[in-house]
Design a protein around this motif. Structure first.
Motif, PDB file in Angstrom:
ATOM      1  N   GLU A   1      -4.536  12.875   4.358  1.00 59.93           N
ATOM      2  CA  GLU A   1      -4.599  14.131   3.600  1.00 59.93           C
ATOM      3  C   GLU A   1      -6.030  14.556   3.340  1.00 59.93           C
ATOM      4  OE1 GLU A   1      -2.628  12.206   0.037  1.00 59.93           O
ATOM      5  OE2 GLU A   1      -3.977  13.569  -1.016  1.00 59.93           O
TER       6      GLU A   1
ATOM      7  N   LYS B   1       8.264   8.715  -3.802  1.00 58.68           N
ATOM      8  CA  LYS B   1       6.868   8.243  -3.760  1.00 58.68           C
ATOM      9  C   LYS B   1       6.294   8.155  -5.167  1.00 58.68           C
ATOM     10  CE  LYS B   1       3.156  10.604  -1.982  1.00 58.68           C
ATOM     11  NZ  LYS B   1       2.553  11.289  -0.830  1.00 58.68           N
TER      12      LYS B   1
ATOM     13  N   ASP C   1       1.386   5.499  -3.336  1.00 57.53           N
ATOM     14  CA  ASP C   1       0.152   6.247  -3.060  1.00 57.53           C
ATOM     15  C   ASP C   1      -0.943   5.775  -4.013  1.00 57.53           C
ATOM     16  OD1 ASP C   1      -1.814   8.065  -2.480  1.00 57.53           O
ATOM     17  OD2 ASP C   1      -0.552   9.853  -2.700  1.00 57.53           O
TER      18      ASP C   1
ATOM     19  N   GLU D   1      -0.151   4.288   0.854  1.00 55.77           N
ATOM     20  CA  GLU D   1      -0.912   5.509   1.155  1.00 55.77           C
ATOM     21  C   GLU D   1      -2.303   5.477   0.532  1.00 55.77           C
ATOM     22  OE1 GLU D   1       1.424   9.008   0.516  1.00 55.77           O
ATOM     23  OE2 GLU D   1      -0.308  10.262   0.079  1.00 55.77           O
TER      24      GLU D   1
HETATM   25 MG    MG Z   1      -1.493  11.190  -1.279  1.00 59.54          MG
END
Ligand code: MG
Length: 362
Positions: free
Chosen positions: A241, A160, A189, A215
């Motif tokens: 998150e 990621k 992300d 993300e």
């Molecule tokens: Mg994140």
């Protein structure tokens, strides 16, 4: 009940979207001791640790004094329900998460079982969970690509990265990373870095590079915007998150705003709540890839959750040089061939290395 506040400066600052960088990371452990002398450890993620400490000392500890630590559901309600109408998200839920995880650790130690077994899980015979390398922070495309290739060489099948500084700059990095990781999964992300129009343009670009998930392109408040992206983009959307409790995730799921749900057990309400969020995800056909970017205590809690979750897919494994991740534990959780062995000792299955904790104590 008490907190242990930790802080570690980073030799190499971590770059995310919007030119933001992280030059220190903190952690807040929550320790709960029972009258019978059983000690459990949990972790709370999100608020400054001084805030968590105050909430734990002044509000949560008095409520649990004399309570049955094994009645975890009842204690969760005692800690949160009385306040929930005015503390629906944020610091109090995060602090309760730390207490809840410590109660599960106590339950496991009392019953002489690892927590994932108490949650009804198993590991499908492998004894381990597949992990992706997290995270590759903003840097020159070449340097990010080299680092990504090294993670694949270590055996990770997913990597990621953090982008979010404009379409052209993002694409230069995605192209370099795709070349570097070959067939491995590449996650991107954005840390809430874009508005709707920019998020759409970047999302279309990411689909061309077969990005595994996209993300947090938008702020967590914009559930309608996320749902619109999820419907119209070819790249799957990940978020969660920054979401709290089953009620928060219910809204995301009902809006169709997420393909990969990322509850953070240290923040969303603890293992008790995360397990319910995972069940809700399953009912909505959503995959769960729990968020976990913190100490080894949090990683262990996340692993027990993942092993008890049919909808689970990837474990987030911190590959940055974070001294509180591994050294905090007497026996660090390590990755081998892209998989992390599930702790089998009672409770969370991890013990704190006391000298290491003292070194980073605030
Ligand atoms: Mg994140």
């Amino acid at each position: 009940m008490r907190t242990v506040r930790l802080r570690a400066g980073l030799d190499r600052p971590l770059g995310v979207s919007d030119d933001r960088t992280i030059d220190a990371r903190t952690a807040c452990l929550v320790v709960v001791e029972t009258d019978a002398g059983v000690r459990g450890v949990g972790e709370a993620v999100g608020p400054p640790s001084a805030v968590t400490e105050r909430i734990v000392d002044e509000r949560l500890a008095p409520r649990l004094a004399g309570a049955d630590p094994l009645a975890v559901e009842r204690q969760w309600r005692r800690l949160l329900t009385d306040d929930l109408y005015k503390e629906r998200k944020g610091a109090v839920v995060a602090a309760v998460s730390g207490v809840d995880i410590a109660l599960w650790d106590i339950a496991g130690r009392t019953r002489d079982e690892p927590v994932y077994r108490l949650l009804g899980g198993d590991t499908g015979g492998t004894g381990s969970l597949r992990a992706y390398a997290s995270d590759l922070f903003w840097d020159d495309p070449e340097r990010m690509a080299d680092r990504a290739a090294s993670y694949v060489e270590q055996g990770f099948t997913g990597v990621k990265c953090h982008l979010g500084r404009g379409l052209a700059a993002d694409e230069a990095r995605v192209a370099a990373l795709r070349d570097a990781v070959g067939d491995a999964a590449l996650m991107v992300d954005l840390n809430c870095g874009y508005d709707r129009a920019e998020a759409r343009r970047v999302g279309q670009m990411l689909a061309d590079y077969d990005v595994y998930w996209y993300e947090e392109p938008l702020a967590p408040h914009d559930v309608a915007g996320l749902a619109d992206l999820a419907r119209s983009l070819d790249v799957p959307l990940a978020t969660g998150e920054n979401e709290y409790t089953k009620w928060g995730f219910r809204d995301l799921f009902e809006a169709g705003a997420v393909d990969y749900a990322m509850p953070d057990a240290m923040r969303c309400g603890g293992l008790t709540e995360a397990k319910k969020i995972c069940a809700l995800a399953e009912a909505h056909g959503v995959t769960v890839t729990p968020h976990c970017f913190t100490t080894g205590v949090g990683l262990a809690a996340t692993m027990h959750l993942a092993a008890a979750t049919p909808a689970f897919e990837w474990l987030e494994f911190d590959v940055t040089d974070f001294p509180l991740f591994g050294s905090l534990l007497a026996e660090p959780l390590t990755v081998e061939d892209g998989r992390v062995t599930l702790p089998e000792a009672p409770g969370l299955g991890v013990d704190i290395d006391v000298p290491a904790v003292e070194e980073y104590r605030v």
